[in-house]
Design an enzyme around this catalytic site. Sequence first.
Site, PDB file in Angstrom:
ATOM      1  N   GLY A   6       0.838  -1.211   0.000  1.00 22.90           N
ATOM      2  CA  GLY A   6       0.000   0.000   0.000  1.00 22.90           C
ATOM      3  C   GLY A   6       0.864   1.249   0.000  1.00 22.90           C
ATOM      4  N   GLY A   7       1.976   1.155  -0.699  1.00 22.76           N
ATOM      5  CA  GLY A   7       3.025   2.182  -0.611  1.00 22.76           C
ATOM      6  C   GLY A   7       2.665   3.534  -1.192  1.00 22.76           C
ATOM      7  CG  LEU A  11       0.727   7.084   6.489  1.00 26.08           C
ATOM      8  CD1 LEU A  11       0.349   6.138   7.623  1.00 26.08           C
ATOM      9  CD2 LEU A  11       1.077   8.453   7.044  1.00 26.08           C
ATOM     10  NE  ARG A  34      -3.370   3.921  -6.013  1.00 28.26           N
ATOM     11  CZ  ARG A  34      -2.997   5.060  -5.457  1.00 28.26           C
ATOM     12  NH1 ARG A  34      -2.947   6.165  -6.163  1.00 28.26           N
ATOM     13  NH2 ARG A  34      -2.654   5.101  -4.178  1.00 28.26           N
ATOM     14  CG  ASP A  50      -3.734  -7.832  -5.797  1.00 29.13           C
ATOM     15  OD1 ASP A  50      -4.117  -7.564  -4.628  1.00 29.13           O
ATOM     16  OD2 ASP A  50      -4.510  -8.196  -6.697  1.00 29.13           O
ATOM     17  CE1 TYR A 139      -8.614   1.813   8.379  1.00 20.93           C
ATOM     18  CE2 TYR A 139      -9.535   3.313  10.008  1.00 20.93           C
ATOM     19  CZ  TYR A 139      -8.454   2.848   9.289  1.00 20.93           C
ATOM     20  OH  TYR A 139      -7.222   3.414   9.474  1.00 20.93           O
ATOM     21  CE  LYS A 143      -6.024  -0.613   9.636  1.00 23.96           C
ATOM     22  NZ  LYS A 143      -4.697  -0.988   9.106  1.00 23.96           N
ATOM     23  CB  ILE A 169      -1.450  10.703   9.677  1.00 23.41           C
ATOM     24  CG1 ILE A 169      -1.396   9.476  10.604  1.00 23.41           C
ATOM     25  CG2 ILE A 169      -0.048  11.193   9.329  1.00 23.41           C
ATOM     26  CD1 ILE A 169      -0.773   9.721  11.962  1.00 23.41           C
TER      27      ILE A 169
HETATM   28  C1  VAH Z   1      -9.519   7.598   8.982  1.00 23.92           C
HETATM   29  N1  VAH Z   1      -7.336   8.587   8.962  1.00 23.92           N
HETATM   30  O1  VAH Z   1      -9.964   8.694   9.267  1.00 23.92           O
HETATM   31  C2  VAH Z   1      -8.046   7.371   9.167  1.00 23.92           C
HETATM   32  C3  VAH Z   1      -7.716   6.883  10.489  1.00 23.92           C
HETATM   33  C4  VAH Z   1      -7.180   7.927  12.543  1.00 23.92           C
HETATM   34  C5  VAH Z   1      -8.248   7.542  11.695  1.00 23.92           C
HETATM   35  O2  VAH Z   1      -7.278   5.654  10.660  1.00 23.92           O
HETATM   36  O3  VAH Z   1     -10.191   6.706   8.565  1.00 23.92           O
END
Ligand code: VAH
Length: 317
Positions: A6-7, A11, A34, A50, A139, A143, A169
């Site tokens: 995911g480079g 980040l 990509r 991938d 998401y 995680k 970030i």
């Molecule tokens: C998001 N930036 O908003 C990401 C994140 C800190 C939250 O992981 O989905």
Amino acid sequence: KVLITGGLGQLGVGLAKLLRMRFGKYNVILSDIRKPPNHVYQSGPFIYSDILDYKNLREIVVNNRITWLIHYSALLSAVGEANVSLARDVNITGLHNVLDIAVEHGLRLFIPSTIGAFGSSSPRNPTPDLCIQRPRTIYGVSKVHAELMGEYYHHRFGLDFRCLRYPGIISADSQPGGGTTDYAVQMFHDAVKTSTFVCNLRPDTRLPMMFIEDCLRATLEVLEAPAEILSMRTYNISAMSFTPEELIREIRRHLPDLQVTYKIDPVRQAIADSWPMILDDASARSDWGWKHDYGLPELVQTMLNFTGSDSRMSQAN
Ligand code: VAH
């Protein structure tokens, strides 16, 4: 040798630059599905990978004698809600591939987690490392799954798994994609470009945030930390917390003409309202000496210097 998946996200390129300064240009390989911009090709090795293609990933690890894997591929919070099955594939199936390959080849594996791994039943002010985690986004769920699977593989198979829960970030020369904290990045770009900003979160929405340089340095620090000083495998890291209102106030000290209107996105607002307001990172600070350099004033000053001086950065996503 390091591989970053995911480079081409927010980040990867910055982390590759930092790691290349430390370990040499050819010892850090960026990968994505990509085609990268020219400056990325020119700055060091880039390879197609991938994460859903197990054999392709294994071939890259074997052929390049990879020893550290930094797994940045993921769909973020808001975009994940818009495409749950793709988020499930990338964030969960992709993770399984990476875990298997890391165990098979004895890799050190870094996975970023997030404030999004908490939910409305977690304590929000402050949020400790260990507490209830019942996120309601794909998401967040993916995680928490990554944290638990990494820790399980660590205990069960000896995987050298390391994980940081990143706050939102803020970066100048790369754009985030589809997150909830991304309003803050956008505010800088729009403030410089048009002096107007439409905010999709309520003015009093407090979220933990961090400047990209602090985030990348924290990542390198935890990757290099001797295993015996890590009392945990998943750490909160933190730098500051602010609301849109507070960010606007600080930016206006430099750009007094900034005009802001609010157009609340209910999906993002609900997500933000379930996330930590302040992240407690006492363990990172005591175990491996984590310390942030950028607070809100330094962040704003640096971002405005950057966004104001480089037109590449004013491109909206
Ligand atoms: C998001 N930036 O908003 C990401 C994140 C800190 C939250 O992981 O989905």
